[in-house]
Scaffold this active site. Structure first.
Site, PDB file in Angstrom:
ATOM      1  N   ARG A  81      66.855  49.083  54.116  1.00  0.00           N
ATOM      2  CA  ARG A  81      67.922  48.105  54.380  1.00  0.00           C
ATOM      3  C   ARG A  81      68.739  48.655  55.544  1.00  0.00           C
ATOM      4  O   ARG A  81      69.366  49.715  55.418  1.00  0.00           O
ATOM      5  CB  ARG A  81      68.792  47.906  53.137  1.00  0.00           C
ATOM      6  CG  ARG A  81      70.030  47.069  53.402  1.00  0.00           C
ATOM      7  CD  ARG A  81      70.707  46.603  52.134  1.00  0.00           C
ATOM      8  NE  ARG A  81      69.945  45.571  51.473  1.00  0.00           N
ATOM      9  CZ  ARG A  81      70.450  44.730  50.561  1.00  0.00           C
ATOM     10  NH1 ARG A  81      71.715  44.812  50.211  1.00  0.00           N
ATOM     11  NH2 ARG A  81      69.695  43.798  50.005  1.00  0.00           N
TER      12      ARG A  81
ATOM     13  N   HIS B 223      65.302  38.763  55.330  1.00  0.00           N
ATOM     14  CA  HIS B 223      65.360  39.296  53.966  1.00  0.00           C
ATOM     15  C   HIS B 223      64.110  38.789  53.234  1.00  0.00           C
ATOM     16  O   HIS B 223      64.191  37.927  52.344  1.00  0.00           O
ATOM     17  CB  HIS B 223      66.644  38.809  53.296  1.00  0.00           C
ATOM     18  CG  HIS B 223      67.035  39.593  52.078  1.00  0.00           C
ATOM     19  ND1 HIS B 223      66.324  40.682  51.616  1.00  0.00           N
ATOM     20  CD2 HIS B 223      68.090  39.441  51.217  1.00  0.00           C
ATOM     21  CE1 HIS B 223      66.909  41.161  50.532  1.00  0.00           C
ATOM     22  NE2 HIS B 223      67.979  40.438  50.270  1.00  0.00           N
TER      23      HIS B 223
ATOM     24  N   GLN C 287      63.779  38.676  49.311  1.00  0.00           N
ATOM     25  CA  GLN C 287      64.600  37.637  48.713  1.00  0.00           C
ATOM     26  C   GLN C 287      63.866  36.296  48.740  1.00  0.00           C
ATOM     27  O   GLN C 287      63.775  35.596  47.727  1.00  0.00           O
ATOM     28  CB  GLN C 287      65.931  37.533  49.471  1.00  0.00           C
ATOM     29  CG  GLN C 287      66.866  36.494  48.906  1.00  0.00           C
ATOM     30  CD  GLN C 287      67.354  36.863  47.519  1.00  0.00           C
ATOM     31  OE1 GLN C 287      67.857  37.967  47.319  1.00  0.00           O
ATOM     32  NE2 GLN C 287      67.207  35.975  46.556  1.00  0.00           N
TER      33      GLN C 287
ATOM     34  N   ASP D 165      74.327  30.771  50.790  1.00  0.00           N
ATOM     35  CA  ASP D 165      74.567  32.218  50.882  1.00  0.00           C
ATOM     36  C   ASP D 165      75.986  32.386  51.426  1.00  0.00           C
ATOM     37  O   ASP D 165      76.624  31.408  51.871  1.00  0.00           O
ATOM     38  CB  ASP D 165      73.520  32.851  51.818  1.00  0.00           C
ATOM     39  CG  ASP D 165      73.634  34.369  51.924  1.00  0.00           C
ATOM     40  OD1 ASP D 165      74.300  34.989  51.058  1.00  0.00           O
ATOM     41  OD2 ASP D 165      73.070  34.950  52.872  1.00  0.00           O
TER      42      ASP D 165
ATOM     43  N   CYS E 115      71.230  33.683  46.723  1.00  0.00           N
ATOM     44  CA  CYS E 115      70.618  35.023  46.692  1.00  0.00           C
ATOM     45  C   CYS E 115      71.502  36.034  45.979  1.00  0.00           C
ATOM     46  O   CYS E 115      71.014  37.048  45.487  1.00  0.00           O
ATOM     47  CB  CYS E 115      70.313  35.485  48.107  1.00  0.00           C
ATOM     48  SG  CYS E 115      71.751  35.491  49.190  1.00  0.00           S
TER      49      CYS E 115
ATOM     50  N   ARG F 147      63.494  38.752  41.480  1.00  0.00           N
ATOM     51  CA  ARG F 147      63.361  39.804  42.510  1.00  0.00           C
ATOM     52  C   ARG F 147      62.408  40.874  41.979  1.00  0.00           C
ATOM     53  O   ARG F 147      61.542  41.373  42.687  1.00  0.00           O
ATOM     54  CB  ARG F 147      64.732  40.418  42.829  1.00  0.00           C
ATOM     55  CG  ARG F 147      65.714  39.497  43.554  1.00  0.00           C
ATOM     56  CD  ARG F 147      65.241  39.160  44.950  1.00  0.00           C
ATOM     57  NE  ARG F 147      64.989  40.337  45.752  1.00  0.00           N
ATOM     58  CZ  ARG F 147      65.915  41.001  46.464  1.00  0.00           C
ATOM     59  NH1 ARG F 147      67.146  40.556  46.509  1.00  0.00           N
ATOM     60  NH2 ARG F 147      65.595  42.067  47.177  1.00  0.00           N
TER      61      ARG F 147
HETATM   62  N1   CP Z   1      70.327  39.448  47.081  1.00  0.00           N
HETATM   63  C1   CP Z   1      70.374  40.765  47.376  1.00  0.00           C
HETATM   64  O1   CP Z   1      69.627  41.283  48.202  1.00  0.00           O
HETATM   65  O2   CP Z   1      71.312  41.463  46.685  1.00  0.00           O
HETATM   66  P1   CP Z   1      71.759  42.964  46.956  1.00  0.00           P
HETATM   67  O3   CP Z   1      72.496  42.965  48.265  1.00  0.00           O
HETATM   68  O4   CP Z   1      72.647  43.316  45.794  1.00  0.00           O
HETATM   69  O5   CP Z   1      70.533  43.823  47.047  1.00  0.00           O
HETATM   70  N1  NVA Z   2      73.388  37.258  54.105  1.00  0.00           N
HETATM   71  C1  NVA Z   2      73.826  38.278  53.177  1.00  0.00           C
HETATM   72  C2  NVA Z   2      72.792  38.468  52.126  1.00  0.00           C
HETATM   73  C3  NVA Z   2      73.122  39.506  51.077  1.00  0.00           C
HETATM   74  C4  NVA Z   2      72.025  39.674  50.079  1.00  0.00           C
HETATM   75  C5  NVA Z   2      74.104  39.575  53.933  1.00  0.00           C
HETATM   76  O1  NVA Z   2      73.336  39.907  54.843  1.00  0.00           O
HETATM   77  O2  NVA Z   2      75.098  40.231  53.633  1.00  0.00           O
END
Ligand code: CP
Ligand code: NVA
Length: 305
Positions: free
Chosen positions: A101, A128, A131, A221, A261, A289
Site C-alpha cells: 500500500r 485498489h 477492493q 467512497d 469500500c 475482501r
Molecule cells: N477498504 C479498504 O481498503 O480498507 P482499509 O483501508 O481499512 O484497508
Molecule cells: N479512496 C480511499 C479508499 C480507502 C480504502 C482512499 O484512498 O483513502
C-alpha cells in the site's frame, strides 16, 4: 511471474477463475474447513498508509491457507534507508509475495520491477484492485451472476472508482459514474479502458439521480482520500450534492443494493440510514475482501490458477 498492480493485468477469464476458487474456499470456511493450500508461503505486507480491512484480511487469508505474514510499516525505511531497487531485491528473496500500500503508484511499479516475486497492489493513488475484486464478487453473490448488471458510483473518480470501472468492463457490468466537474475520470484512463475492453459500457454524468436510475448496486467512497487531507474543505463543498442518502436511493430501482469500500465518513458521502438500512451490503462486502483475496492468492501462488 505475475503482478497485480491494476486489474488491467487480469483477463476476464482469470477474474472468473479467481471468483470460482474464492466461492469454493468461502463455502469450505463456512463449513469449518481451512484448506492449507499455501503451506509455508510467506507474505510481506508493506504499508505506507493505515489499513484495517486490507491488512487484516490478508493476514487472515495467509493463516487460513497455511502460510505466514510479516507486516512492514514505516519503520522499515522503504525508499529511505536504501533505494527501492535494493530494498525490493532483498525482500523478494525472503518472501513469496508482497502486498504493498503506497502513496504513489509508481513506487509499487518500481517495487514490482525489482522484487523477483509477485507484488499485489493493496491500494495506491491510482488503483485498489483487491477492493474491486471483492466488490464484484459481492454483486455476483447477491445477484447470482454479473452479466448485464449495472453499478452506479457516486462521488470522486478516485482509485476505487478506477478499479471498479476496470472490473465492470471486464465482467460485462455497466458502469455509471456521477462526479462533479474537476473530479471525473481522466481522458487517458478512459482511453485505456476502452482499448482494454472495447465492449465496455461506461457512462459519466454530473447528475447522481441519472447515474442511479438503472442501478443494481449504488456505490460510494470518501470524498477525501488518504493523502488529500489538505483539500478536505474544498472537497466537502464540491461533493455536497453527491451524498448517497434515502432520497438518492429512492431514485434507484427498489432491488438496488448499497456498497461502500469503507472506511466511511458517515454524514458526508453516505448517511446512517443508508449505511445501516435494508439495502446495505457493506459488511458482506468487507467480509468478501477475505474470500476474494484467497481466490487471488490461490491463482497467483497456488496450483489452483
Ligand atoms: N477498504 C479498504 O481498503 O480498507 P482499509 O483501508 O481499512 O484497508
Ligand atoms: N479512496 C480511499 C479508499 C480507502 C480504502 C482512499 O484512498 O483513502
Amino acid at each position: 511471474m505475475r503482478h497485480v498492480l491494476t486489474l488491467f493485468e487480469l483477463s476476464s477469464a482469470e477474474i472468473e477463475r479467481i471468483f470460482i476458487v474464492a466461492e469454493d474456499l468461502k463455502t469450505k470456511l463456512q463449513q469449518g474447513v481451512r484448506e492449507p493450500i499455501l503451506p509455508g508461503r510467506v507474505m510481506a505486507l508493506l504499508f505506507e498508509k493505515p489499513s484495517l480491512r486490507t491488512r487484516v484480511s490478508f493476514e487472515a487469508c495467509m493463516t487460513h491457507l497455511g502460510g505466514a505474514t510479516q507486516f512492514l510499516g514505516a519503520e522499515v525505511g522503504w525508499g529511505k534507508r536504501e533505494s527501492i531497487a535494493d530494498f525490493a531485491g532483498v525482500l523478494g528473496q525472503y518472501v513469496d509475495v508482497i502486498v504493498c500500500r503506497a502513496n504513489q503508484h509508481a513506487r509499487v511499479e518500481e517495487l514490482a520491477r525489482f522484487s523477483g516475486c509477485p507484488v499485489i497492489n493493496g491500494l495506491t493513488d491510482l488503483a485498489h484492485p483487491c477492493q474491486a475484486l471483492a466488490d464484484l464478487f459481492t454483486m455476483r453473490e447477491v445477484f447470482g451472476g454479473l452479466a448485464g448488471r449495472t453499478l452506479a458510483y457516486i462521488g470522486d473518480a478516485n482509485n476505487v472508482a478506477c478499479s471498479l470501472a476496470v472490473a465492470c468492463a471486464k465482467l460485462g457490468v455497466r458502469f455509471a459514474i456521477a462526479s462533479p466537474r474537476g473530479y471525473q475520470f481522466e481522458e487517458g484512463f478512459l482511453k485505456q479502458l476502452q482499448q482494454d475492453s472495447p465492449k465496455c459500457e461506461v457512462t459519466a454524468t454530473t447528475d447522481p439521480a441519472k447515474a442511479v436510475q438503472d442501478a443494481d448496486a449504488v456505490y460510494t467512497d470518501v470524498w477525501t482520500s488518504m493523502g488529500q487531507e489538505a483539500e478536505q474543505e474544498e472537497r466537502r463543498r464540491a461533493f455536497a450534492a453527491y451524498q448517497v442518502n434515502a432520497d438518492l436511493m429512492a431514485q434507484a430501482p427498489r432491488h438496488a443494493i448499497f456498497l461502500h469500500c469503507l472506511p466511511a465518513r458517515r454524514g458526508e458521502e453516505v448517511t446512517d440510514a443508508v449505511m445501516d438500512g435494508p439495502q446495505s451490503r457493506v459488511l458482506q462486502q468487507a467480509a468478501n475482501r477475505l474470500h476474494a483475496q484467497k481466490g487471488l492468492l490461490a491463482w497467483l501462488l497456488g496450483s489452483q490458477g
